[in-house]
Design a protein around this motif. Structure first.
Motif: not given
Ligand SMILES: Nc1ncnc2c1ncn2[C@@H]1O[C@H](COP(=O)(O)OP(=O)(O)OP(=O)(O)O)[C@@H](O)[C@H]1O
Length: 982
Positions: A232-234, A309-316, A425-429, A474-476
């Motif tokens: 789990v990553r916060v 969930m969307t915007g929580t950092g999966k893609t990151f 929740f995410n400008s680039r989801s 993709a995020g829920s």
């Molecule tokens: N651990 C982290 N440290 C710094 N920034 C983060 C981190 N996780 C996420 N972010 C930032 O949060 C934003 C959303 O992250 P990200 O796109 O990875 O979310 P996601 O889970 O992939 O969303 P979605 O499901 O909508 O694609 C991005 O701008 C990203 O840089």
């Protein structure tokens, strides 16, 4: 020590599972009691499979199932559950998702520091001593094995089961601590494996085999569980990454891999890894994916996916950024590091990249037309299943890559095509599930000492094919306002719901399998995502799940969503059982991983086939070149031969000409009548005799024709000779032929005893030479005159001025004229000599015919009293009148006899005397004429000699430019005998 080294602790059942936007897990079917092994859980309205009960207090090799199904455990769970969730006894959601309930590793059974599961299950029902929030209270760190979850608080503990992914499966304690100091920081990762965690786990043999050998399902199951890592990553709240350690009701303990929620339905959640918001991507990769990637390189299938969930950092986490590369780029780096570290094997990598958008699969590597969406003009991609390959998408572009850069570029290209949109929740989801698949083919290299096998492309082992799937889901999300987003969200949520259902169902399936041997049907086909993940979820693959959460308190908190994610993670860890095995080695293009898919084998075969072709072609080329060289050599040799032949012909021609010339010279020399002793030959004498035959034609022209045209040949009689003798065959030479005798008589010729005929021939030849020379001179003269004329006719003054200005030319002309005159005179002399000789010959013949009575004369002549020619025939005594032959007298003819020696034949004698006198007179006149002409002079003895200075003439003529005739046969300078006194 890091939390990864801690031993499993009992799980605390969740009494009140959090609710969120994740669809509820389907209502469990009432568990049927199995006759063979009656399940006490059937009494419970909850699905016990969803609850991970604490392990058996005693370390044992029993399987997790048996552990979890033990009556005591179940009763504990049930009681706990019942005690904690009295208000929701019929709730379908699984109550307990405890990773900590994994059985202990067999080898650690005796370990003193491993707490007993019995003792760890201290927190039971609501009577738990800690109560809500106990142990996770502010400032108090819960200890493993003693964590309690009471009331509404649950505790989920991750076990460190020996596995392929934690490096402890064989008990060699190569524990890969996520906090391994050897792990490279994300920003400065090198591509070298040295910069990464030790992968001594590669020393493991197949886990299943090992666990089976350890005796039993229990051990096997334990290790299988270890093949699944859940982390789990916060995500940090602030952009700068700073997040408070506590977020209201949430607390995160990275070292203990713990996430605690102290709100309503709260609990403690333990996982294999919990990454705080401070930890970077490199750390995440090292702990969550690195070993799996290395295992894939060894031949296991591996799947890493990010869920949340969307915007929580999966893609990151999966992709990262330029400064903080994520799992995918770091995995790529490690893949190539592994290849470099493994020189005894050869590898082939191919990559594909697809996305599932609105339940349709799109190939992200197939370049769409410009301006059109990725879906445009793309053939529909379907999922198929194969006994060897499992489930796969087709047709899907696969690119073979040879370097990390190339692989990263391919993936970046795919990312570019991926659908993203701005959401709440995410400008680039990410609006789709993205799946990168890297297929790794490898096999043993041919030992270097066997060069022949290497050349032939024979490898000792087959090809092993494994696949690494890196999935960014993709995020829920909650229902969006935008219709399109809503549609996307619906598809996303549906697929995620299906995924959750399947993972939940895995437990049921396992239990059912364990009890009845019959697996429960799982709805993999309900979504493309689950269908594609089927091989991994059903246990054929090592699995690492990274769940991302954002712990926010307050009004905007998505507590329910977060709790759902945590529960999903716990369920996955608890339920997914991986019995991953190393892929079988495929031999030949027709075996193993769907035969023809094994590109390494195909390429190897193709390479050896091409190499064979190359060898054949090279051989053919060499032969061709050799042939061509030979042909060239032959051609050159032929050309050289022809040149040589030509040269030889030329040389022969030159030699012939030379010989001819020399022969001519010799004959000319001989014709002069000078023998070796310097005595004058008869020919010499004859050559100076003038003929008085006025009727004699000039031989010059005829001689010129003969000698110039026909050459000089022994076998050919000169025309001049023929012309002279045609009507008057030479006596003494019957048939007119004297060729052979001529050769035989050469000696005599030199001694002045040559026959008359030969003398004539020699003279003819000499005459021919002279004629040629004369005609040449005449031609030159003519030319000179013409040019002189033309010069003179240029102007009025030209006549006088030319002569005046060119005194040399006029002098030369005069000289040439003189020379010609001299030669003519010589020619005339010779003509006359010839005539005289002929005349003498006739006289002699007549004398021989008519005067047989002259024998006494002959006798006298034989005695030397009378000079006679050596071969002269006997003269006749005919005293007939003068005949035409009487006009000339031969010097070889017997001289007239004195009157007293004659036999009274006074008439004949007179005739003879007269004849002789005539001849003498003629000769005298001729000589006198020459003397008077200055050509001859008499010496003191009365002999005459030639006064013409030939050397001067020749040099003079040679001075004339372009005129170098062969020197005329010099007129013998030997003194001529004085004419007999009258
Ligand atoms: N651990 C982290 N440290 C710094 N920034 C983060 C981190 N996780 C996420 N972010 C930032 O949060 C934003 C959303 O992250 P990200 O796109 O990875 O979310 P996601 O889970 O992939 O969303 P979605 O499901 O909508 O694609 C991005 O701008 C990203 O840089």
């Amino acid at each position: 020590m890091a939390s990864t080294s801690t031993l499993p602790t009992p799980a605390r059942p969740v009494t009140n599972p959090p609710t969120g936007s994740l669809p509820p897990i389907p209502t469990p079917k009432p568990r049927r009691s199995l006759p063979a092994a009656p399940d006490t859980r059937s009494a419970s309205p909850y699905r016990p499979s969803g609850l991970r009960t604490p392990s058996s207090p005693k370390p044992s090799l029993r399987s997790p199932l048996s552990s979890s199904n033990s009556t005591s455990n179940l009763s504990t769970v049930r009681s706990a559950s019942n005690g904690r969730t009295p208000s929701s006894p019929d709730k379908s959601l699984r109550r307990t998702i405890s990773i900590a309930s994994f059985p202990q590793p067999p080898k650690a059974a005796g370990s003193s520091n491993r707490p007993s599961t019995a003792s760890s299950v201290t927190g039971v029902p609501a009577s738990g001593s800690t109560g809500s929030g106990t142990g996770t209270g502010s400032g108090s760190k819960p200890k493993r094995g003693s964590r309690l979850s009471t009331g509404t608080t649950s505790s989920y503990r991750s076990s460190k089961t020996p596995s392929l992914l934690n490096g402890s499966a064989d008990g060699k304690s190569i524990l890969a601590d996520a906090r391994d100091p050897e792990a490279s920081p994300g920003h400065s990762r090198s591509s070298s494996a040295q910069g990464s965690c030790s992968t001594s786990a590669t020393t493991f043999d197949d886990v299943d085999d090992a666990s089976t050998a350890k005796g039993g399902e229990g051990g096997s199951k334990k290790e299988m569980k270890g093949n699944v890592i859940v982390s789990v990553r916060v995500r940090p709240d602030a952009p700068n990454g700073e997040t408070a350690r506590t977020h209201g009701e949430w607390s995160v303990e990275g070292r203990q891999s713990l996430v605690s929620y102290r709100g309503k339905e709260g609990g403690d959640y333990y996982y294999d890894n919990v990454f705080t918001s401070h930890e970077n991507n490199a750390k995440v990769y090292d702990s969550a994916a690195k070993r799996l990637v290395r295992r894939v390189m060894e031949g296991y299938h591996g799947t890493v996916f990010a869920y949340g969930m969307t915007g929580t950092g999966k893609t990151f986490s999966m992709q990262g950024t330029a400064t903080s590369p994520g799992v995918i780029p770091l995995a790529i780096t490690d893949i190539f590091s592994f290849i470099r570290e493994t020189p005894h094997r050869e590898f082939l990598l191919r990559v594909s990249y697809l996305e599932i958008y609105n339940e349709k699969i799109h190939d992200l590597l197939s370049a769409p037309a410009a301006g059109s969406g990725p879906a445009a003009q793309q053939e529909e991609i379907k999922l198929r299943e194969d006994s060897k390959r499992g489930v796969y998408a087709t047709p899907l572009k696969e690119e073979i890559v040879q370097s990390p850069t190339q692989l990263l570029r391919v993936i970046a290209r795919g990312d570019h095509s991926r659908r993203t949109s701005s959401t709440q929740f995410n400008s680039r989801s990410s609006r789709s599930h993205a799946v990168v698949q890297i297929v790794v083919e490898s096999r043993e290299r041919v030992p270097s000492n066997n060069a022949q096998d290497k050349r032939a492309g024979i490898a000792p082992g087959g090809v092993r094919v494994s696949t690494l799937s890196l999935i960014d889901l993709a995020g829920s999300e909650r229902a969006a306002d935008d219709k399109e987003r809503r549609t996307e969200g619906a598809h996303i949520n549906k697929s995620l719901l299906t995924l959750g259902n399947i993972i939940s169902g895995l437990s049921d399936s396992k239990e059912k399998q364990a009890s009845s041997g019959d697996g429960r049907h799982l709805p993999y086909r309900d979504s493309k995502l689950t269908r594609l993940l089927q091989p991994a979820l059903s246990g054929n693959s090592l699995v690492s799940i990274l769940c991302t959460v954002q712990l926010v308190s307050g009004v905007n908190a998505n507590t329910g969503e977060t709790l759902n994610t945590l529960k999903f993670a716990a369920r996955a860890k608890n339920n997914i059982v991986s019995h991953a095995k190393k892929a079988e080695e495929a031999y030949g293009a027709g075996g193993g991983d769907s035969g023809s898919r094994v590109l390494l084998e195909r390429y190897r075969m193709e390479i050896s086939a091409l190499r064979g072709q190359l060898d054949t072609q090279a051989k053919a080329q060499a032969e061709k070149e050799l042939k061509w060289d030979e042909q060239q050599f032959e051609k050159e040799a032929h050309a050289r031969h022809e040149e040589q032949v030509l040269e030889m012909q030329l040389a022969r021609t030159a030699l012939k000409e030379r010989i001819e010339h020399l022969n001519r010279l010799i004959l000319s020399s001989k014709s002069t009548g000078v023998n070796n002793h310097g005595s004058m030959s008869a020919l010499g004498r004859l050559s100076r005799m003038s003929s008085i035959d006025n009727g004699t034609r000039s031989l010059r022209s005829s001689a010129s024709q003969s000698t110039l045209g026909a050459g000089y040949s022994h076998s050919m009689r000169p025309i001049s000779f023929m012309s002279v003798t045609s009507n008057d065959p030479m006596p003494g030479f019957p048939g007119g032929s004297f060729g052979h005798e001529e050769e035989d008589d050469m000696g005599e010729f030199g001694d002045g005893k040559a026959s008359l005929q030969r003398q004539v021939t020699a003279l003819q030849a000499d005459l021919g030479d002279k004629n040629r020379y004369i005609s040449t001179l005449e031609r030159r003269l003519l030319q000179a005159r013409r040019s002189s004329h033309s010069r003179m006719s240029v102007g009025v003054k030209s006549t006088t001025s030319t002569i005046a200005e060119h005194p040399d030319s006029s002098a030369l002309l005069r000289e040439k004229d003189m020379e010609i005159n001299e030669l003519r005179i010589q020619l005339d002399d010779k003509d006359r000599m010839l005539a005289a000789l002929r005349s003498a010959a006739r006289h002699r013949d007549l004398a021989a015919i008519t005067g047989d009575a002259q024998s006494p004369d002959l006798a006298l002549a034989a005695k030397g009293e009378i000079p006679t020619a050596p071969n002269s025939p006997p003269t006749t005594s005919h005293g007939s009148g003068p005949t035409p032959m009487d006009k000339g007298a031969s010097p070889m003819a017997p001289p007239p006899l004195p009157a007293h020696l004659r036999n009274g034949d006074g008439e004949g004698e007179r005739d003879r005397k007269r004849n002789m006198d005539e001849v003498s007179k003629m000769l005298d006149e001729m000589i006198q004429g020459r003397v008077e002409g200055g050509h001859l002079e008499r010496d003191s003895l009365g002999a005459v000699k030639n006064t013409v200075d030939f050397s001067r003439r020749v040099s003079t003529s040679a001075e004339v430019r372009g005129l170098k005739p062969s020197p005329p046969t010099p007129v013998p300078t030997a003194p001529l005998p004085a004419s007999p006194p009258k």
